[in-house]
Design an enzyme around this catalytic site. Structure first.
Site, PDB file in Angstrom:
ATOM      1  N   HIS A 127       0.841  -1.118   0.024  1.00 42.29           N
ATOM      2  CA  HIS A 127      -0.111   0.183  -0.126  1.00 42.29           C
ATOM      3  C   HIS A 127       0.812   1.135   0.007  1.00 42.29           C
ATOM      4  O   HIS A 127       0.730   2.165  -0.800  1.00 42.29           O
ATOM      5  CB  HIS A 127      -0.927  -0.036   1.119  1.00 42.29           C
ATOM      6  CG  HIS A 127      -1.481   1.109   1.557  1.00 42.29           C
ATOM      7  ND1 HIS A 127      -2.787   1.553   1.295  1.00 42.29           N
ATOM      8  CD2 HIS A 127      -1.243   2.356   2.278  1.00 42.29           C
ATOM      9  CE1 HIS A 127      -3.204   2.761   1.446  1.00 42.29           C
ATOM     10  NE2 HIS A 127      -2.320   3.205   2.216  1.00 42.29           N
ATOM     11  N   GLU A 128       1.924   1.345   0.834  1.00 38.70           N
ATOM     12  CA  GLU A 128       2.894   2.464   0.976  1.00 38.70           C
ATOM     13  C   GLU A 128       3.445   2.637  -0.345  1.00 38.70           C
ATOM     14  O   GLU A 128       3.726   3.817  -0.687  1.00 38.70           O
ATOM     15  CB  GLU A 128       3.680   2.336   2.040  1.00 38.70           C
ATOM     16  CG  GLU A 128       2.982   2.076   3.503  1.00 38.70           C
ATOM     17  CD  GLU A 128       2.044   3.502   3.751  1.00 38.70           C
ATOM     18  OE1 GLU A 128       2.244   4.670   3.076  1.00 38.70           O
ATOM     19  OE2 GLU A 128       1.026   3.205   4.204  1.00 38.70           O
ATOM     20  N   HIS A 131       1.527   4.318  -2.981  1.00 42.70           N
ATOM     21  CA  HIS A 131       1.422   5.747  -3.025  1.00 42.70           C
ATOM     22  C   HIS A 131       2.475   6.458  -3.929  1.00 42.70           C
ATOM     23  O   HIS A 131       2.372   7.592  -4.460  1.00 42.70           O
ATOM     24  CB  HIS A 131       1.648   6.111  -1.677  1.00 42.70           C
ATOM     25  CG  HIS A 131       0.339   6.248  -0.678  1.00 42.70           C
ATOM     26  ND1 HIS A 131      -0.735   6.781  -0.894  1.00 42.70           N
ATOM     27  CD2 HIS A 131       0.186   5.652   0.713  1.00 42.70           C
ATOM     28  CE1 HIS A 131      -1.632   6.681   0.053  1.00 42.70           C
ATOM     29  NE2 HIS A 131      -1.150   5.914   1.059  1.00 42.70           N
ATOM     30  N   GLU A 189      -5.907   6.832  -0.340  1.00 40.89           N
ATOM     31  CA  GLU A 189      -6.069   5.703   0.386  1.00 40.89           C
ATOM     32  C   GLU A 189      -6.458   4.592  -0.399  1.00 40.89           C
ATOM     33  O   GLU A 189      -5.997   3.491  -0.288  1.00 40.89           O
ATOM     34  CB  GLU A 189      -6.444   6.097   1.612  1.00 40.89           C
ATOM     35  CG  GLU A 189      -5.636   6.993   2.441  1.00 40.89           C
ATOM     36  CD  GLU A 189      -4.414   6.480   2.923  1.00 40.89           C
ATOM     37  OE1 GLU A 189      -4.112   5.390   3.246  1.00 40.89           O
ATOM     38  OE2 GLU A 189      -3.303   7.354   2.715  1.00 40.89           O
TER      39      GLU A 189
END
Length: 266
Positions: A127-128, A131, A189
């Protein structure tokens, strides 16, 4: 008068938000700054964190995080895969991880304690990294700049200064925060969840564990603020959206499992 100001503001912001770029999911983005500038900011922030936070001496934690990072980085597009990524594990109780422009990844030991297995840890790390792939840092700064400029221009074009005018624009500033900047953060997100799910599965981690992770997170307690005032979706929204996007990532993972090529970072 309020309506006139409002529609002027919306028009200016809408013009600035017309597509300058496209995210990996096909979403239109506003990108005003060169990526090199965000990379410099990311590197500087990472250096500060390394100076301020102790890094763990737990070799097992370091080995696991590096194993997960290597698997995820290996499935990135060439532009990102062929970079000198730096990975660090910080001795801190925060249940979190991050990835910064400039190819930096940080994981807190608090997250390692909460994650039941490597796939759950990979869900957060994927997920990070997502980004960074989606240039969310640049988009967030660009959106804030555009919103600020739109408010300033509208203020200057709206006539003489007065207490009424000041009150109106204070209200518009709050409205822009709630109606534009915060939803953009929630969009980031949700998009990072979607991209991260694909990354972790392609890297050989079980995407179903992402749902179990957020179920664990829910047990830690949610923010008291309503979701529309938050920069993050609620845990319930996240779990629902992850389940809705599960078909393709799960197929990728099961294919790797058949080929005996799943990740082994326990």
């Amino acid at each position: 008068m309020l309506k006139r100001f409002y529609w002027c503001l919306i028009a200016l912001i809408s013009i600035s938000l017309m597509a300058c770029s496209t995210s990996p999911t096909g979403r239109k983005q506003l990108i005003l700054l060169p990526d090199s500038q965000l990379d410099e900011m990311g590197v500087a922030s990472f250096q500060e964190m390394k100076a301020e936070l102790p890094q763990t001496e737990n070799e097992a934690n370091i080995k696991q995080v590096e194993c997960i990072a290597d698997r995820i980085i290996n499935v990135l597009p060439d532009k990102y895969r062929n970079q000198a990524w730096e990975v660090r594990v910080f001795e801190d109780d925060q249940v979190n991880a991050f990835a910064l422009p400039g190819y930096k990844i940080g994981v807190y030991t608090g997250l390692i304690k909460i994650a039941d297995n490597a796939s759950q840890l990979a869900a957060v790390m994927g997920h990070e990294v997502a980004h960074v792939l989606a240039r969310h840092g640049n988009e967030r700064v660009s959106t804030q700049l555009a919103t600020s400029q739109a408010l300033n221009v509208t203020y200057e074009l709206s006539g003489e200064d007065s207490k009424t005018k000041q009150a109106i624009f204070q209200g518009l500033g709050i409205g822009a925060q709630i109606g534009i900047i915060l939803p953009f953060s929630r969009t980031h997100e949700t998009e990072a969840d979607e991209i991260g799910l694909e990354l972790m599965a392609k890297a050989g981690f079980d995407p179903r564990e992402s749902v179990k992770l957020w179920q664990n997170m829910s047990k830690l307690g949610d923010s008291k603020n309503p979701e529309f005032l938050s920069t993050h979706p609620s845990n319930e929204s996240r779990i629902r959206d992850l389940n809705a996007k599960m078909t393709s990532p799960l197929a990728n993972y099961l294919r790797l499992k058949e080929q005996n090529n799943i990740a082994r970072c326990e």
